[in-house]
Structure formats: C-alpha cells, structure tokens
Design a protein around this motif. Structure first.
Motif, PDB file in Angstrom:
ATOM      1  N   ALA A 168       2.332  -5.418  -2.975  1.00  0.00           N
ATOM      2  CA  ALA A 168       2.064  -4.128  -3.829  1.00  0.00           C
ATOM      3  C   ALA A 168       2.213  -2.654  -3.680  1.00  0.00           C
ATOM      4  O   ALA A 168       2.996  -2.115  -4.267  1.00  0.00           O
ATOM      5  CB  ALA A 168      -0.078  -4.102  -4.053  1.00  0.00           C
ATOM      6  N   ARG A 169       2.398  -3.109  -2.371  1.00  0.00           N
ATOM      7  CA  ARG A 169       2.974  -1.758  -2.244  1.00  0.00           C
ATOM      8  C   ARG A 169       4.080  -1.450  -1.686  1.00  0.00           C
ATOM      9  O   ARG A 169       5.065  -0.554  -2.777  1.00  0.00           O
ATOM     10  CB  ARG A 169       2.184  -1.207  -0.549  1.00  0.00           C
ATOM     11  N   THR A 176       7.838   2.067   3.606  1.00  0.00           N
ATOM     12  CA  THR A 176       7.226   1.282   4.911  1.00  0.00           C
ATOM     13  C   THR A 176       5.748   1.388   5.021  1.00  0.00           C
ATOM     14  O   THR A 176       5.702   1.312   6.206  1.00  0.00           O
ATOM     15  CB  THR A 176       8.073   3.067   4.932  1.00  0.00           C
ATOM     16  N   GLU A 177       5.024   2.382   3.586  1.00  0.00           N
ATOM     17  CA  GLU A 177       3.625   1.890   3.999  1.00  0.00           C
ATOM     18  C   GLU A 177       3.706   0.177   3.799  1.00  0.00           C
ATOM     19  O   GLU A 177       2.730  -0.711   4.671  1.00  0.00           O
ATOM     20  CB  GLU A 177       3.024   2.007   2.646  1.00  0.00           C
ATOM     21  N   ALA A 178       4.098  -0.701   3.427  1.00  0.00           N
ATOM     22  CA  ALA A 178       4.031  -2.312   2.791  1.00  0.00           C
ATOM     23  C   ALA A 178       4.453  -2.707   4.000  1.00  0.00           C
ATOM     24  O   ALA A 178       3.772  -3.333   4.497  1.00  0.00           O
ATOM     25  CB  ALA A 178       4.739  -2.040   2.198  1.00  0.00           C
ATOM     26  N   LEU A 182       1.495  -4.671   7.466  1.00  0.00           N
ATOM     27  CA  LEU A 182       2.404  -5.648   7.078  1.00  0.00           C
ATOM     28  C   LEU A 182       1.778  -6.291   9.238  1.00  0.00           C
ATOM     29  O   LEU A 182       1.566  -7.639   8.979  1.00  0.00           O
ATOM     30  CB  LEU A 182       3.349  -6.324   6.632  1.00  0.00           C
ATOM     31  N   THR A 183       2.216  -4.478   9.046  1.00  0.00           N
ATOM     32  CA  THR A 183       2.251  -5.029  11.115  1.00  0.00           C
ATOM     33  C   THR A 183       0.973  -4.457  11.714  1.00  0.00           C
ATOM     34  O   THR A 183       0.297  -4.912  12.671  1.00  0.00           O
ATOM     35  CB  THR A 183       3.182  -3.831  11.683  1.00  0.00           C
ATOM     36  N   ARG A 188      -4.030  -2.053   7.406  1.00  0.00           N
ATOM     37  CA  ARG A 188      -3.886  -0.627   6.502  1.00  0.00           C
ATOM     38  C   ARG A 188      -2.979  -0.279   6.322  1.00  0.00           C
ATOM     39  O   ARG A 188      -1.780  -0.314   7.491  1.00  0.00           O
ATOM     40  CB  ARG A 188      -4.942  -0.052   7.100  1.00  0.00           C
ATOM     41  N   TRP A 189      -2.206   0.299   5.132  1.00  0.00           N
ATOM     42  CA  TRP A 189      -1.225   0.605   5.124  1.00  0.00           C
ATOM     43  C   TRP A 189      -0.896   2.608   5.551  1.00  0.00           C
ATOM     44  O   TRP A 189       0.169   2.952   5.220  1.00  0.00           O
ATOM     45  CB  TRP A 189      -0.716   0.393   3.542  1.00  0.00           C
ATOM     46  N   GLY A 190      -1.813   2.930   6.337  1.00  0.00           N
ATOM     47  CA  GLY A 190      -1.837   4.136   6.051  1.00  0.00           C
ATOM     48  C   GLY A 190      -2.391   5.110   6.916  1.00  0.00           C
ATOM     49  O   GLY A 190      -3.993   4.347   6.178  1.00  0.00           O
TER      50      GLY A 190
END
Length: 275
Positions: A168-169, A176-178, A182-183, A188-190
């Motif tokens: 979705a991101r 960058t958020e995606a 993933l990592t 969480r994306w941020g």
C-alpha cells in the motif's frame, strides 16, 4: 462470565442469521467475508462435535460486536471483552437492536488481564481479532486465549499483515516508508504509523503453535479489496460479488498471504483438531 449451566438455545428457535455475508450487502462486507466463512465452518464443526446447539464464545477486543452479534444470532452465547466503555455501550445497543441481548455480554478488560474478568477453560471458541497488534506481549495474549478454551476448542486469530502495508505504501508513492516497513522488526513504516505492529503468516502461525494450537487454516484477508477503487465496485454491475469471489479464491493461496492487508489463522487444540 459465561455460565456453563445456562441451557442451550431451543432447537425450535429458527436460525435465520449467518456469518456468511450476503454479497449484495455492501462494500464493507469485503472486510469480513473470508473470516466469517471460515469461522462459521469452524463453529459448525464444534457444534457437531459437542452435540450442543449453542457454544460459549469469547471475543477478546470484540468492540461493538461486528462478529459477536452475528454469532449470537446463530444461537451462541458470546462474551465480549474490550477496554473501551464506548465500544461496549455500542455493543449493548447493537445486540438489543438485533434481538440477541440475552446472548451477548460485554465486560471491560483486556488480553493482558483476561482472567480478571472471565473464567479459564470456559469457552468453546475464542476470537482474537485486532488484538495482537496492540498488546505488549503477543505471545502472552495468545497463551491467555488458549487458556480460556475448554479441553477441545478453536481460536480465530486476525491481525494486520506486513506485506499489505508495504504494498500500500509503495503504490501510494511512499517508497522510503514501504522499505522501512519491510525492514522494521514491527513492520512499521515510520513514527506516524498508527499500527504498533504487523505480522507475516509465519509469525502468526508460530505464535499459535507456540501457545499449543494446531494450525488448521491460514487465509489472506483483503488481498485486493483495499487496492480496488471504490467507484469501480460501486458502479459496475455485479462487481462486488465478483470481487468477493476473487477474495475467497485467493485467500487460501500462500502466494497471496504476503500481500494481504490482514491475515487470519485458525488454530485448534490437539483434541479438537483430531475430531
């Protein structure tokens, strides 16, 4: 607290409700259709195995009764545990409007202190939907869910999926958020991400098995629903029905678990799984 001495629903009482969603109902049905189908099948098996028309169901984090009220409409007795007084008030009103207030009980509490408000070993099924993302210790909450079961029972586990958030991101152009999601250990994306934690199918399966359950099914939920423009579903004839069928077909395929918005795991105690 569930009362094991309460008599079952009369077999003469018609069961007109179903957890299985009517495809013509609304776009919102996409959020629950797959889980409802799997859950009702699991409860039907427990009814057959126990010989009882009515089961005792515990819905942890059940909120305003999205699952509890339909379950009660099937004749089951449902105890909802939720920390929000507002959600429990909405549950009471919803149950009354559906004519099932006598089979739905709401108690204020959470998964951590579950046995401060309900009994151990008193339920045929436990729903743990949208809970593990928010608790401090998901493994402890899973153990509590299993401890609430009778010797033979089933747990329905629904949680946010990691892959769906990454996809979705990325599709929104937030690359960058995606990658961060993933990592990140919690997916969480941020800092602005409202979801405290996300899971992969393997992680949810490991939690269920670690609590002593045998996993009988894993499904991807909202694989396509959150990606399809609403205008397409709302304006194209039979589009919602077709999308529901597509969701159901993809839900069981492991290849689509990695991109689902939510993941559903059905776990059974060893005795129940052998039936």
């Amino acid at each position: 607290m569930s009362d094991p001495m309460r008599p079952p629903v009369s077999p003469d009482r018609p069961r007109t409700a179903s957890l299985r969603t009517d495809p013509s109902r609304s776009r919102a049905s996409l959020r629950t259709a797959v889980v409802s189908e799997v859950l009702q099948d699991a409860l039907d098996r427990r009814v057959k195995a126990t010989g009882r028309d009515a089961l005792d169901v515990l819905d942890t984090g059940g909120g305003s009764g999205n699952f509890a009220v339909p379950l009660a409409s099937l004749g089951h007795r449902v105890t909802v545990v939720d920390p929000s007084p507002n959600a429990l008030f909405a549950l009471e009103r919803r149950a009354a409007e559906a004519g099932v207030a006598d089979r739905v009980k709401g108690v204020q509490g959470d998964a951590h202190g579950l046995f401060d408000v309900v009994e151990r070993g008193g339920y045929d099924a436990v729903l743990c939907h949208g809970v593990l993302e928010y608790v401090d210790d998901p493994a402890e909450s899973m153990r509590n869910a299993v401890a609430a079961l009778r010797s033979e029972g089933v747990v329905s586990l629904l949680a946010a999926g990691l892959g769906g958030a990454v996809l979705a991101r990325a599709l929104a152009g937030h690359f960058t958020e995606a990658r961060q999601a993933l990592t990140d250990p919690d997916g969480r994306w941020g800092a602005g991400d409202p979801m405290p934690r996300r899971f992969t199918a393997d992680q949810l399966t490991a939690l269920a098995e670690g609590a002593g359950l045998r996993v009988s099914a894993v499904h991807g939920v909202r694989v396509f629903a959150d990606l399809v423009p609403g205008v397409l579903v709302d304006t194209e004839p039979a589009a919602l029905d077709a999308l529901l069928r597509l969701e159901a077909a993809a839900a069981e395929l492991p290849a689509f678990h990695s991109v689902a918005t939510q993941l559903h795991v059905l776990g059974e105690t060893p005795g129940a799984a052998e039936l």
